[in-house]
Structure formats: C-alpha cells, structure tokens
Design a protein around this motif. Structure first.
Motif, PDB file in Angstrom:
ATOM      1  N   PRO A 164      71.286  83.370  33.309  1.00  0.00           N
ATOM      2  CA  PRO A 164      70.979  82.735  32.025  1.00  0.00           C
ATOM      3  C   PRO A 164      71.289  83.631  30.827  1.00  0.00           C
ATOM      4  CG  PRO A 164      69.139  82.497  33.525  1.00  0.00           C
ATOM      5  CD  PRO A 164      70.107  83.387  34.184  1.00  0.00           C
ATOM      6  N   PHE A 165      71.113  84.955  30.984  1.00  0.00           N
ATOM      7  CA  PHE A 165      71.341  85.835  29.848  1.00  0.00           C
ATOM      8  C   PHE A 165      72.744  86.422  29.834  1.00  0.00           C
ATOM      9  CE2 PHE A 165      66.746  85.802  30.375  1.00  0.00           C
ATOM     10  CZ  PHE A 165      66.387  85.430  29.093  1.00  0.00           C
ATOM     11  N   ASN A 166      73.625  85.878  30.683  1.00  0.00           N
ATOM     12  CA  ASN A 166      75.020  86.309  30.658  1.00  0.00           C
ATOM     13  C   ASN A 166      75.172  87.789  30.971  1.00  0.00           C
ATOM     14  OD1 ASN A 166      77.532  85.432  30.473  1.00  0.00           O
ATOM     15  ND2 ASN A 166      77.452  84.846  28.319  1.00  0.00           N
ATOM     16  N   LEU A 167      74.384  88.287  31.902  1.00  0.00           N
ATOM     17  CA  LEU A 167      74.401  89.714  32.209  1.00  0.00           C
ATOM     18  C   LEU A 167      74.995  89.976  33.588  1.00  0.00           C
ATOM     19  CD1 LEU A 167      70.871  90.760  30.955  1.00  0.00           C
ATOM     20  CD2 LEU A 167      73.033  91.522  30.031  1.00  0.00           C
ATOM     21  N   SER A 168      75.812  89.034  34.083  1.00  0.00           N
ATOM     22  CA  SER A 168      76.209  89.183  35.491  1.00  0.00           C
ATOM     23  C   SER A 168      77.032  90.437  35.736  1.00  0.00           C
ATOM     24  CB  SER A 168      76.927  87.940  36.003  1.00  0.00           C
ATOM     25  OG  SER A 168      77.689  87.382  34.994  1.00  0.00           O
ATOM     26  N   PHE A 169      77.489  91.125  34.687  1.00  0.00           N
ATOM     27  CA  PHE A 169      78.207  92.384  34.948  1.00  0.00           C
ATOM     28  C   PHE A 169      77.265  93.482  35.434  1.00  0.00           C
ATOM     29  CE2 PHE A 169      76.891  92.820  30.567  1.00  0.00           C
ATOM     30  CZ  PHE A 169      76.617  94.166  30.414  1.00  0.00           C
ATOM     31  N   LEU A 170      75.961  93.245  35.311  1.00  0.00           N
ATOM     32  CA  LEU A 170      74.995  94.238  35.801  1.00  0.00           C
ATOM     33  C   LEU A 170      74.654  94.048  37.280  1.00  0.00           C
ATOM     34  CD1 LEU A 170      72.444  94.542  32.875  1.00  0.00           C
ATOM     35  CD2 LEU A 170      74.138  96.194  33.604  1.00  0.00           C
ATOM     36  N   GLN A 171      75.306  93.051  37.913  1.00  0.00           N
ATOM     37  CA  GLN A 171      75.081  92.748  39.331  1.00  0.00           C
ATOM     38  C   GLN A 171      74.849  93.976  40.202  1.00  0.00           C
ATOM     39  OE1 GLN A 171      78.482  90.702  40.680  1.00  0.00           O
ATOM     40  NE2 GLN A 171      77.613  88.687  40.490  1.00  0.00           N
ATOM     41  N   VAL A 172      75.839  94.868  40.222  1.00  0.00           N
ATOM     42  CA  VAL A 172      75.795  95.986  41.160  1.00  0.00           C
ATOM     43  C   VAL A 172      74.541  96.826  40.948  1.00  0.00           C
ATOM     44  CG1 VAL A 172      76.988  98.032  41.917  1.00  0.00           C
ATOM     45  CG2 VAL A 172      78.285  96.037  41.260  1.00  0.00           C
ATOM     46  N   VAL A 173      74.264  97.164  39.693  1.00  0.00           N
ATOM     47  CA  VAL A 173      73.118  98.020  39.398  1.00  0.00           C
ATOM     48  C   VAL A 173      71.822  97.346  39.837  1.00  0.00           C
ATOM     49  CG1 VAL A 173      71.897  99.218  37.585  1.00  0.00           C
ATOM     50  CG2 VAL A 173      74.351  98.965  37.441  1.00  0.00           C
ATOM     51  N   VAL A 174      71.687  96.062  39.475  1.00  0.00           N
ATOM     52  CA  VAL A 174      70.446  95.365  39.795  1.00  0.00           C
ATOM     53  C   VAL A 174      70.279  95.216  41.301  1.00  0.00           C
ATOM     54  CG1 VAL A 174      69.252  93.170  39.592  1.00  0.00           C
ATOM     55  CG2 VAL A 174      70.338  94.165  37.607  1.00  0.00           C
ATOM     56  N   PHE A 175      71.355  94.849  41.989  1.00  0.00           N
ATOM     57  CA  PHE A 175      71.235  94.608  43.426  1.00  0.00           C
ATOM     58  C   PHE A 175      70.901  95.891  44.180  1.00  0.00           C
ATOM     59  CE2 PHE A 175      74.212  90.681  43.205  1.00  0.00           C
ATOM     60  CZ  PHE A 175      73.193  89.999  42.571  1.00  0.00           C
ATOM     61  N   ILE A 176      71.553  96.991  43.813  1.00  0.00           N
ATOM     62  CA  ILE A 176      71.250  98.236  44.523  1.00  0.00           C
ATOM     63  C   ILE A 176      69.824  98.680  44.194  1.00  0.00           C
ATOM     64  CG2 ILE A 176      72.122  99.938  42.847  1.00  0.00           C
ATOM     65  CD1 ILE A 176      73.030 100.206  46.458  1.00  0.00           C
ATOM     66  N   GLY A 177      69.402  98.377  42.975  1.00  0.00           N
ATOM     67  CA  GLY A 177      68.015  98.687  42.621  1.00  0.00           C
ATOM     68  C   GLY A 177      67.044  97.909  43.479  1.00  0.00           C
ATOM     69  N   MET A 178      67.346  96.627  43.692  1.00  0.00           N
ATOM     70  CA  MET A 178      66.481  95.787  44.521  1.00  0.00           C
ATOM     71  C   MET A 178      66.426  96.322  45.947  1.00  0.00           C
ATOM     72  SD  MET A 178      64.994  93.480  42.955  1.00  0.00           S
ATOM     73  CE  MET A 178      64.870  94.539  41.562  1.00  0.00           C
ATOM     74  N   VAL A 179      67.579  96.799  46.442  1.00  0.00           N
ATOM     75  CA  VAL A 179      67.604  97.329  47.802  1.00  0.00           C
ATOM     76  C   VAL A 179      66.694  98.551  47.902  1.00  0.00           C
ATOM     77  CG1 VAL A 179      69.030  98.354  49.578  1.00  0.00           C
ATOM     78  CG2 VAL A 179      69.913  96.463  48.258  1.00  0.00           C
ATOM     79  N   SER A 180      66.847  99.489  46.959  1.00  0.00           N
ATOM     80  CA  SER A 180      66.000 100.687  47.036  1.00  0.00           C
ATOM     81  C   SER A 180      64.537 100.307  46.927  1.00  0.00           C
ATOM     82  CB  SER A 180      66.331 101.699  45.941  1.00  0.00           C
ATOM     83  OG  SER A 180      67.541 101.450  45.364  1.00  0.00           O
ATOM     84  N   LEU A 181      64.270  99.345  46.057  1.00  0.00           N
ATOM     85  CA  LEU A 181      62.896  98.906  45.856  1.00  0.00           C
ATOM     86  C   LEU A 181      62.325  98.330  47.149  1.00  0.00           C
ATOM     87  CD1 LEU A 181      61.414  99.020  43.137  1.00  0.00           C
ATOM     88  CD2 LEU A 181      61.595  96.534  43.076  1.00  0.00           C
ATOM     89  N   SER A 182      63.107  97.469  47.830  1.00  0.00           N
ATOM     90  CA  SER A 182      62.547  96.869  49.048  1.00  0.00           C
ATOM     91  C   SER A 182      62.435  97.895  50.164  1.00  0.00           C
ATOM     92  CB  SER A 182      63.320  95.636  49.504  1.00  0.00           C
ATOM     93  OG  SER A 182      64.630  95.692  49.130  1.00  0.00           O
ATOM     94  N   VAL A 183      63.361  98.854  50.217  1.00  0.00           N
ATOM     95  CA  VAL A 183      63.218  99.921  51.209  1.00  0.00           C
ATOM     96  C   VAL A 183      61.904 100.656  50.970  1.00  0.00           C
ATOM     97  CG1 VAL A 183      64.111 102.150  51.938  1.00  0.00           C
ATOM     98  CG2 VAL A 183      65.665 100.255  51.646  1.00  0.00           C
ATOM     99  N   GLN A 184      61.662 100.997  49.707  1.00  0.00           N
ATOM    100  CA  GLN A 184      60.444 101.711  49.361  1.00  0.00           C
ATOM    101  C   GLN A 184      59.206 100.871  49.693  1.00  0.00           C
ATOM    102  OE1 GLN A 184      60.947 104.884  48.192  1.00  0.00           O
ATOM    103  NE2 GLN A 184      58.815 105.024  48.793  1.00  0.00           N
ATOM    104  N   ALA A 185      59.305  99.555  49.365  1.00  0.00           N
ATOM    105  CA  ALA A 185      58.161  98.681  49.597  1.00  0.00           C
ATOM    106  C   ALA A 185      57.856  98.568  51.088  1.00  0.00           C
ATOM    107  CB  ALA A 185      58.442  97.304  49.007  1.00  0.00           C
ATOM    108  N   VAL A 186      58.896  98.331  51.886  1.00  0.00           N
ATOM    109  CA  VAL A 186      58.690  98.203  53.329  1.00  0.00           C
ATOM    110  C   VAL A 186      58.111  99.503  53.882  1.00  0.00           C
ATOM    111  CG1 VAL A 186      59.851  97.906  55.542  1.00  0.00           C
ATOM    112  CG2 VAL A 186      60.453  96.445  53.637  1.00  0.00           C
TER     113      VAL A 186
END
Lengths: 317, 302, 204
Positions: A190-212
């Motif tokens: 919605p905010f037209n930020l899809s160029f941040l895909q890589v950063v956000v997705f890798i952040g989510m991965v680290s976050l879920s690794v940490q959470a698990v």
C-alpha cells in the motif's frame, strides 16, 4: 499437548476460511462444478422442469474476466434424478478461470425465477493441495530450483541431523513466511515500498529465528537441546528468503501462502531425508579418492534432480 | 540499561543510514527503470514490425493504444460492463474517450477522459483518470491492452501484449497481426521454462512458424508431434534464399499446424493456445468496437 | 584471529585461488548449480556479488568499532541486505534484460553464506584497505568459479560462449538441463581434488 492444541486451532481456522469460500451459491443451486474438459455440472435443490432444462437458449456461460465473450452451450443433459443438469460446451473450458453460468426463467419446483447467475470454479481445496504438492515435489526447492544447497549438503550426512534440520526449518519457514506475507500485503504494497522487500524479509527471518529460539528454550528445553543448533543455520538458507519473494510476486492469499510455505519446508525435509539415506550408505561404499566427500554428494544430488524432473508438469486437479 | 540505550541508538543510526542509501538509490533508479521498460516495450513492437537498428522506422509510424477495463458496480454485483479507453480525434486533436459497453456489446455511455495521450501508458495515470469520471461506486479492473500501429492514416498492424500460463509459470508474449488478422509476428518477452527444452520457445524456428497463418487457420491451430522438416527450419531461421523460392516454400507450410518442440510439447501447446486465445478475443472485440465507432460517428485515431 | 599480516596482493589472490568460495570453501553453491547455463549469467551475478561483498566488507571495516557485540550478526545481515537492495535496483533499472535472466538470484545474494562469513572472519578484524582487497578477491573468486562452470556447460550444452557460436556440431543438450548443474559441479570438484592430489604427490 500444547502442540496438539495449536494444530487443532490451525485446522479449525483453516476449515472456517475454506467454508466461507465454498458457501456462495446458496439459494436454489446446491452445487456447481467443472466436470470433463467441456462440461459443467449444476445440481439444484429441487426438481426442475424438464422442458426448461433441455432448452439450450436458457443458459449462457462466460469467463468472469471476459463477460463479453460467451461460450457456446451445445447441449444440456438432465440426469434421471431431475435435479442435476450437465452443460456440454462447444469448446474445452479453461478450468483455471472462474466461469459464470447464467440462467433465464428458471422453473424449479413450483417457483419461477427470472434470472440467476452461478459461479463455477475449481475445487478450492484441490487448488490448495496442488500448491502444497507443487512446492513439495513438483517444484521441490532443492532439486528443481537449486536453492538452499549449502545447508542441504552440510546437514545431510546423517539421518538424525537431516530430520532435525528439516523440522526446525519447516517451523521457522511457516512463521517467517506468514509474517512477511502480512507485512508485504498490508505495509509494503500500500505504501509503495516494495523495493524494501529484501531488507524486510530477511529481518522477518531473523526475528522468527530469534522468536522460535526463545520460545523453545522456555517451553521445551529438551526439544531445544535437540533442535537449537540448527536454528542458526536456517538463516543461511536461500529457500527461507526465496519463499516470501515468490509469495510477493504471485499475490497469493493467506491460506495459499501458508500452503506454499509448508510445502517448501516439508519439501526440504524430504530432500534432506532422501539425501541422508543415500549418504549414510555412501560412507560404506568404495568411492574413488578424488570423489570422496562433496563431489560424490553432488553427483548423487544430480541423480535425484533427474528423478524429480519426472514430476515436472504434473498437475493434480 | 546503559547497554540497551547504546544498542538502540546504534540500531537507529544504522537504520537511518541504510534508509538514506536505499531511498537515494530508489529515487535515482526509479525513473530510469520506467523509461527502460517502456523502451524495451517499444523496441519489441518495432522489432515485430520489422524495424531495428539498421532499418530505422519511418517518421509517420505511430502507436495508438486501446485499453480494456472491466467495470464493477457496487450496487449491482451481477452486472459487469466493459470499458474501452480509445484515442479519438476531434477538432482540437487527439484525446482519450471511455466507451462503456454492456455485456451484450451495446454502447451504454461515452465519456471524455482527462488523460494526456503521452501519459496513457502509465497505469497510475489511467486509473486516476478513470476514477475521476466513474465516481466512487464503480470500480475499474484492468483487462488488457492492444496497440494499433498506424503509418500516415493507414493501419499497419495490431500489436497485442498478453500473458498466458506456460509449462512452469506465466509466459509474457506479444503477438502482431496484419490488418486482416493474419499473424505478422510473435515475440516471447518473459518466460521461465526449462533452458534447452521449453526455453526453446524463444527460438526463431519455433516463433516464426506462426508467421503468415491466416486468421481462419489460427483459430483452429493445433500442435503436432512431428519432427520439423529440415528445409522449413532453414527458412524459419532466416536462411539466405531467393525471395520467390522462399515464398513458394512458405506457402507450402502455410496451412500446416505447429511442429512441437522436441521434449517440450506442453510448452509448445501452451504458447499456441495462448496466442490463439489472444488473437480470437481481440478480433471479436475489435470488430465490435469499430462497429460502435462507426454508428456513433466517432473518429478513431487509428 | 588477530589482524592479518598478509599483503594486499596476497589477500586478493587468496580469494581467487586458495580460498575460492565455490571450489574450496564450497559455499554459495545455489547459483553455481542454478545459474550457470551460460557464461553471461555467471559474469553478471559475479559482478553483483563482488559489488555486495566489497561494499559490505568496507562498511563493516569502517564501523566495526561502533558495533555492539550483541547485535553483531543482525548488523551484518542488515548491511548486506541494504547493499543487495541497492544492486538489485540498479540492475533492474539499467540492464533489465539480464536482470530478468537472473531472476530471483540477485535478491538471494542476501542469504549467501560466503558474504556473512567474510564479514565475520575478516572484515570485523581488519582495516578498510585490507577488507577491500579481501572482498574484491572473494567476489572475483566467486565470479571465476561461476564462469568456469558456465564455460563448460555452455560450450558442451549449446556450443556457444557468451552467446556466440563456437562449436559447429550438434551438442549435448544434457549439459543445459537443470539437473546437469549438479553433475558438472561434482565433476569439476573431483577434478580439482585430483589435480591437488597429484601435485602433493609430486612435491613429496
């Protein structure tokens, strides 16, 4: 115990969602579905008048996206139960598209309706299942897309390691893919930020690794001891970042995304298990010295990849 | 406490710097990306018409685009209208008009759009112009587009960009038709088929098989699992032979079906079916559109 | 490991030969199998990886004193992700055709183990100049490995090099097929091992 509860909850939500998807054609039509290549079956709740049902002019069919192009109905057949009709088209239907069947002056029971439209689409569960199987076997990420190879070769030496890695990976995969999907659909797009895909997705991965990691450590220390070591490796696996990217590209919805993530994770588990079974035996085999270790593992993986090519193009539904 | 503070400040500064770098690059590359994509699209169109670096296109060659939308009305869900965004000529010059058609193909409304022809290729601009005339209750969903190549006041070709399912993922292709709907050329723009097997759909010996197929034949085109005759392959790959000999050879294969690629029958079928569908629905719609324009007295810009 | 005492040229060659990411360290194998059907692909991805490696190494070498040890790994990941986004946008804008050919792999550079590993073992302990040469060597080593596999597969599979016809006769389609990537990498590793084995024997 807790796991069972969570699984049950997931199943419940899943059933609810699909129930909503199916309960659309309520009033007079009980079921409408595709049959053979050029046939659509419609089941009514009551008996219908034969003369009406046999008249081709009472029906029109078109694809939802192309409402101006009508598909010719060449014949209508009424089954002996007087409730079910089969529409035979003049050409084969593209079953991936949602079709609309329109009917005029419907005479059903003692009532008459001036017009009615019914949506016909592929069986939704079947579609979900095909996404799942597709990600697991047909487009197996390791053998047909060549992703996650570093971790794949690193952890497929022993069966126990392989299974541990596969399970840990699947859990983190589902977590991070769902979070990434949510963020992509509701924040990035919605905010037209899809160029941040890589950063956000890798952040989510680290976050879920940490959470698990944290949750597992507190909830089940025994399990953590068994699987904790693999958690660090998950982040170095390309598949975990490839799946959210594919989800973002293909605009899947929540349930479809869940299916793809689950399929990708289990596909990795299957690949690891197969490979480790072979490599355990390779330890005992007489391999030329220069082939020992990784080279022979690669050749084996190549044979697996050839075998998996057999799945390619397979469609279930 | 002190540690947490240090970590957070560190993270914030890193995020800020990274955001600055990424944002800066995004602003620099965004326009270039759009321009390049548009250029590739135009090059593909020119290529299909037979123009390239060595043969520059004539000055009066113009591309006029038609955009098709599906209109959904919030009040009446079952009703679906089609809308065509077409360039028309009037005293002041060229402008876009929105023709709303009923499902049966009859004109319901003709609206003027506030859209400059130069900006029409941008989806965002089009959507804004549509929202302005349609109001809030109606929603326009993009269907597809077609481009009419015009030289002077003569139509040269119809160019149809489209996408259809291939063996693995969607294939993006462009089909060029002569004014009488005979196939002029095919270009595969994007695909993810297996290299060496389905990937061969981009090769001349496959694509050029479609060229010259009359519309009647195209509508019932099939794929045959036969080896491609060697002399046909040579012509398709552009061998140097006298034009008469070439024409004679080609006419011999004009009514033949498409020879499937070795080991990739499904890909070959997918492309054939996709192109067939694109051509036949375009022909149906375009004829209807022309009829409406002539009865309404609209001067189409092509 | 403390700061290295090697000279810049040694560091540069180290990445290409002694610690070649593909043949020696066996890291970042995904593109080596998936994207080596042509040499052009290898070259382009090599350039992208070199860019990311050099810039990430330099960035980390510059800011290493300010990174809190507890958030070391997240900072590395974040740095890499930033540079990957940059190269991704640049490639998409200026070489759209080649970018499409590489597909998802440009974005996947973020998960390549080789880059994180170099940051962890080298860049965070050495100065800017040394990190630059090490990054450049590693990147070019990766490019060299990719192009070597691409050379074999493209030549044997399609008879072309960089898209130009080299061989006159019909070639083995097998080498272009996706599964052949595994065989090629496996065989080339075995050849490297064999050569090394023989060299060692000679020295004795």
């Amino acid at each position: 115990m807790r796991t069972t509860k969570i699984i049950l909850l997931c199943l419940f939500v899943f059933g609810l969602l699909s129930g909503i998807a199916l309960a659309e054609n309520v009033n007079v039509v009980r079921k409408a579905s595709f049959d053979k290549a050029n046939q659509i079956i419609i089941e009514f709740i009551e008996e219908i008048e034969e003369a009406w049902a046999k008249d081709v002019n009472n029906f029109y069919v078109y694809q939802k996206i192309n409402p101006d192009i009508l598909i010719g109905v060449s014949k209508v057949e009424l089954l002996p139960d007087k409730r079910t009709i089969t529409l035979v088209m003049s050409e084969d239907l593209n079953k991936n598209e949602v079709h609309i069947v329109g009917m005029k002056n419907i005479k059903i029971g003692k009532q008459t309706f001036p017009k009615l439209q019914v949506q016909v689409k592929k069986f939704y569960f079947g579609y979900l299942f095909s996404i799942f199987i597709g990600a697991m076997l047909v487009n197996n990420f390791v053998f047909t897309k060549y992703l996650g190879l570093c971790v794949f070769f690193g952890t497929s030496r022993k069966k126990s390691t392989a299974v541990g890695m596969g399970i840990t990976f699947t859990i983190v995969m589902v977590f991070s893919a769902m979070m990434s999907w949510f963020l992509y659909q509701f924040v990035l797009k919605p905010f037209n930020l899809s160029f941040l895909q890589v950063v956000v997705f890798i952040g989510m991965v680290s976050l879920s690794v940490q959470a698990v990691d944290t949750i597992l450590r507190k909830v089940n220390p025994v399990l953590f001891k068994a699987f904790g070591v693999y958690l660090v490796l998950v982040i170095a696996n390309c598949i975990i970042i490839a799946v959210p990217l594919i989800l973002a590209d293909n605009e899947y919805n929540a349930v479809e995304s869940l299916m793809l993530a689950l399929g990708a994770g289990l596909g990795f588990l299957v690949a690891l298990f197969l490979m480790s079974s072979v490599r355990e035996r390779l330890e005992l085999a007489l391999v030329p010295p220069s082939f020992r270790g990784l080279p022979i593992a690669f050749v084996t993986a190549g044979l697996f990849a050839l075998a998996f090519m057999g799945f390619s193009g397979m469609s279930l539904f | 406490m002190n540690q947490i503070l240090r970590i957070t400040t560190g993270l914030i500064i890193t995020c800020f710097l990274a955001g600055l770098v990424m944002g800066g690059v995004f602003t620099i590359t965004h326009d270039a990306k759009k321009k390049n994509e548009h250029m590739i699209f135009e090059e593909t169109m020119l290529g299909l018409l037979g123009y390239g670096k060595s043969t520059p296109p004539p000055q009066d060659l113009k591309f006029k685009a038609i955009y098709r939308y599906l209109i959904e009305d919030a009040k009446d869900i079952e009703r679906k209208d089609l809308a065509y965004m077409v360039p028309v000529l009037d005293d002041k010059g060229e402008k876009f008009k929105l023709l709303i058609l009923s499902q049966e193909g009859e004109l319901k409304e003709a609206l003027d759009l506030k859209l400059e022809p130069e900006k029409a290729f941008e989806a965002k601009e089009r959507q804004e112009a549509l929202e302005a005339v349609l109001g809030k209750e109606k929603r326009a969903i993009y269907g597809d587009s077609a481009i009419v190549a015009v030289q002077g006041d003569k139509r040269v070709a119809y160019l149809l960009p489209g996408r259809f399912p291939g063996f693995k993922t969607m294939i993006k292709a462009m089909l060029a038709l002569e004014p009488d709907f005979t196939v002029k050329g095919v270009e595969i723009m994007e695909h993810e088929e297996d290299p060496g097997l389905g990937g061969e759909i981009t090769q001349d010996y496959f694509k050029n098989q479609f060229v010259g197929k009359p519309f009647g034949k195209l509508k019932e085109l099939k794929v045959v699992k036969e080896p491609l005759p060697e002399e046909y392959r040579k012509i398709l790959e552009g061998a140097q032979i006298p034009p008469q000999e070439r024409a004679r050879q080609l006419s011999q294969f004009k009514d033949k079906d498409i020879y499937a690629l070795t080991g990739a029958t499904i890909s070959s079928k997918a492309v054939t079916e996709g192109l067939k569908g694109m051509a036949s629905s375009f022909a149906y719609r375009f004829k209807n559109l022309e009829k409406i324009a002539s009865t309404q007295g609209l001067r189409l810009a092509f | 490991m403390a700061a290295t005492t090697k000279s810049n040229s040694e560091l540069f060659l180290n990445g290409i030969l002694n610690e070649n990411p593909i043949f020696r360290l066996a890291l970042s194998m995904c593109p080596a199998v998936g994207l080596t059907t042509t040499m052009t692909n290898g070259l382009l991805l090599g350039i992208a990886v070199t860019f990311v490696q050099v810039f990430s190494s330099c960035t980390i070498a510059l800011i290493k004193d300010y990174i809190h040890p507890r958030i070391r790994i997240p900072t590395y990941t974040f740095t890499i992700a930033t540079w990957v986004t940059v190269i991704d946008m640049v490639l998409a804008a200026y070489v759209p055709g080649a970018y499409k050919a590489m597909g998802i792999f440009v974005k996947l550079i973020v998960a390549f183990a080789i880059i994180t590993m170099r940051l962890e073992t080298f860049a965070c302990k050495n100065n800017f100049v040394k990190s630059f040469w090490d990054g450049l060597g590693m990147g070019l080593g990766f490019m060299f490995g990719m192009m070597a596999i691409g050379f074999v597969r493209e030549l044997l599979g399609m008879g072309t090099l960089f898209g130009y016809k080299v061989l006159g006769f019909r070639t083995l389609l097998f080498f272009v097929l996706p599964a052949a990537g595994f065989f090629c990498v496996g065989l080339m590793m075995a050849i490297f091992n064999y050569v090394e084995f023989k060299l060692k024997q000679k020295r004795r």
